[in-house]
Design an enzyme around this catalytic site. Structure first.
Site, mmCIF file in Angstrom:
data_model
loop_
_atom_site.group_PDB
_atom_site.id
_atom_site.type_symbol
_atom_site.label_atom_id
_atom_site.label_comp_id
_atom_site.label_asym_id
_atom_site.label_seq_id
_atom_site.Cartn_x
_atom_site.Cartn_y
_atom_site.Cartn_z
ATOM 1 N N TYR A 55 0.839 -1.237 -0.162
ATOM 2 C CA TYR A 55 -0.016 -0.137 -0.204
ATOM 3 C C TYR A 55 0.696 1.356 -0.064
ATOM 4 C CZ TYR A 55 -3.688 -2.957 1.329
ATOM 5 O OH TYR A 55 -4.938 -4.126 1.255
ATOM 6 N N LYS A 66 8.684 6.363 -5.865
ATOM 7 C CA LYS A 66 9.651 5.368 -5.330
ATOM 8 C C LYS A 66 9.187 3.822 -5.574
ATOM 9 C CE LYS A 66 11.998 7.863 -1.541
ATOM 10 N NZ LYS A 66 12.143 7.776 -0.027
ATOM 11 N N ARG A 112 -7.029 1.433 -4.498
ATOM 12 C CA ARG A 112 -8.093 1.301 -3.549
ATOM 13 C C ARG A 112 -8.788 2.489 -3.417
ATOM 14 N NH1 ARG A 112 -6.905 -0.862 2.696
ATOM 15 N NH2 ARG A 112 -5.565 1.064 2.909
ATOM 16 N N ASP A 177 -9.611 -4.132 10.764
ATOM 17 C CA ASP A 177 -11.116 -3.835 10.848
ATOM 18 C C ASP A 177 -11.892 -4.766 11.431
ATOM 19 O OD1 ASP A 177 -10.823 -1.490 9.292
ATOM 20 O OD2 ASP A 177 -10.739 -2.870 7.297
ATOM 21 N N ILE A 243 2.832 -2.783 4.198
ATOM 22 C CA ILE A 243 2.957 -1.230 4.346
ATOM 23 C C ILE A 243 4.185 -0.812 4.219
ATOM 24 C CG2 ILE A 243 0.910 -1.573 5.694
ATOM 25 C CD1 ILE A 243 2.367 -1.337 8.146
ATOM 26 N N HIS A 244 5.246 -1.343 4.229
ATOM 27 C CA HIS A 244 6.748 -0.941 4.051
ATOM 28 C C HIS A 244 7.442 -1.419 2.796
ATOM 29 C CE1 HIS A 244 10.623 0.476 4.805
ATOM 30 N NE2 HIS A 244 10.204 1.848 5.553
ATOM 31 N N ASP A 291 -1.783 -40.227 -3.636
ATOM 32 C CA ASP A 291 -2.869 -40.291 -4.195
ATOM 33 C C ASP A 291 -3.317 -38.971 -4.903
ATOM 34 O OD1 ASP A 291 -3.886 -38.812 -2.369
ATOM 35 O OD2 ASP A 291 -5.044 -40.493 -1.407
#
Length: 320
Positions: A55, A66, A112, A177, A243-244, A291
């Site tokens: 993100y 970046k 998003r 959340d 997140i990084h 199997d």
């Protein structure tokens, strides 16, 4: 929980028409995906590895640029939780321009938008989907019920971008959340999320969808990240949210088949085919009875290995 959808020109994965039971109000996240620029239309769209889903705030142009130096499967240009309320307009206006200007090589670009319940999703979609370049993926978060999916997918997106078809492609687990909605406290080992994570995997795989695991919020704790990523991969998740940029390599390593596993799978498949030619069913391989379920596991490993190798080749060809 979150649902992930890819758009592939009118090609849609079949499934139950009424899937509202998949949408618990407190922990549903829905993602819509558009055809990636490397994909061609057809009845069997190519599997897109999303081992790491990174993100990035959509209003921060410096961080967005970046992304070109980060070798990540999926980069999410965010309008939602990563953006302050006062910066929402800036994010939705910056992202369409960045979609055109950023060359991310083989990295899938995802956007998003804000949740339907926030009242901001419509404005996000109007700006982003009417830009010069339609994003390969759209993520619609915090879906409360099936009517929000019907609005976001069947109505609004098709109205704004009728040229694209839709394909439900996966599920993303919004762990924070979920914890907030049930009053749970996040712990280091995430034991409070075990049932929910397993539920996400089982439900996702029942519908043939990718399952993207929770964020490891302590981004400096790479040891803990590796343990959690490995745990998620063993559970059946196909990828993990990050997140990084520093988390990407560890996560993508843990969600990639190890060479010894690929060798095991290759040899098992060859042995299975040989026994089939000889008219034999179950057989022993390396001391273990084999199997059809074991064969399926081996085939899954090879499919993922091929997909990951393809992304690496695309990365080399792009010169990044």
């Amino acid at each position: 929980m979150a649902a992930l959808i890819r758009a592939v020109r009118r090609v849609r994965r079949s499934g139950p028409k009424d899937s509202s039971w998949l949408l618990p109000a407190s922990w549903q996240l829905c993602a819509e995906a558009w055809r990636h620029h490397h994909h061609s239309a057809g009845p069997s769209p190519r599997y897109i590895p999303r081992r790491a889903v990174l993100y990035c705030p959509g209003n921060d142009e410096r961080k967005l640029r970046k992304l070109a130096s980060v070798d990540v499967d999926c980069a999410v240009l965010d309008c939602e939780d990563g953006v302050a309320l006062s910066k929402k307009t800036e994010a939705r206006e910056t992202i369409p321009r960045m979609l055109v200007e950023l060359d991310l090589g083989r990295t899938e670009k995802c956007v998003r938008v804000n949740s339907v319940s926030s009242g901001l999703a419509k404005a996000d979609l109007q700006v982003i989907l009417q830009g010069e370049l339609v994003p390969p993926a759209i993520m619609l978060p915090k879906v409360e019920d099936v009517t929000e999916v019907q609005w976001g997918v069947c109505e609004e997106i098709r109205r704004l971008a009728p040229q694209a078809g839709l394909l439900h492609d996966g599920v993303v687990f919004g762990s924070d959340d979920f914890c907030a909605s049930i009053g749970a406290t996040r712990t280091e080992d995430a034991a409070e999320l075990l049932y929910a994570r397993q539920k996400v995997v089982v439900t996702s795989k029942a519908f043939g969808l990718q399952a993207i695991d929770l964020v490891h919020i302590d981004y400096k704790d790479l040891g803990g990240l590796r343990r959690q990523a490995r745990e998620g991969a063993l559970m059946g998740f196909t990828g993990k949210q990050v997140i990084h940029p520093g988390q990407v390599q560890v996560v993508q390593e843990e969600f990639s088949p190890r060479p010894q596993r690929v060798q095991w799978a290759t040899e098992l498949i060859a042995a299975f085919e040989q026994h089939q030619k000889e008219g034999k069913g179950a057989f022993t391989f390396r001391g273990v009875m084999i199997d059809l379920p074991a064969l399926k596991q081996a085939q899954n490993i090879i499919s993922l290995s091929v997909a990951v190798t393809q992304t690496q080749l695309e990365e080399e060809e792009s010169g990044r």
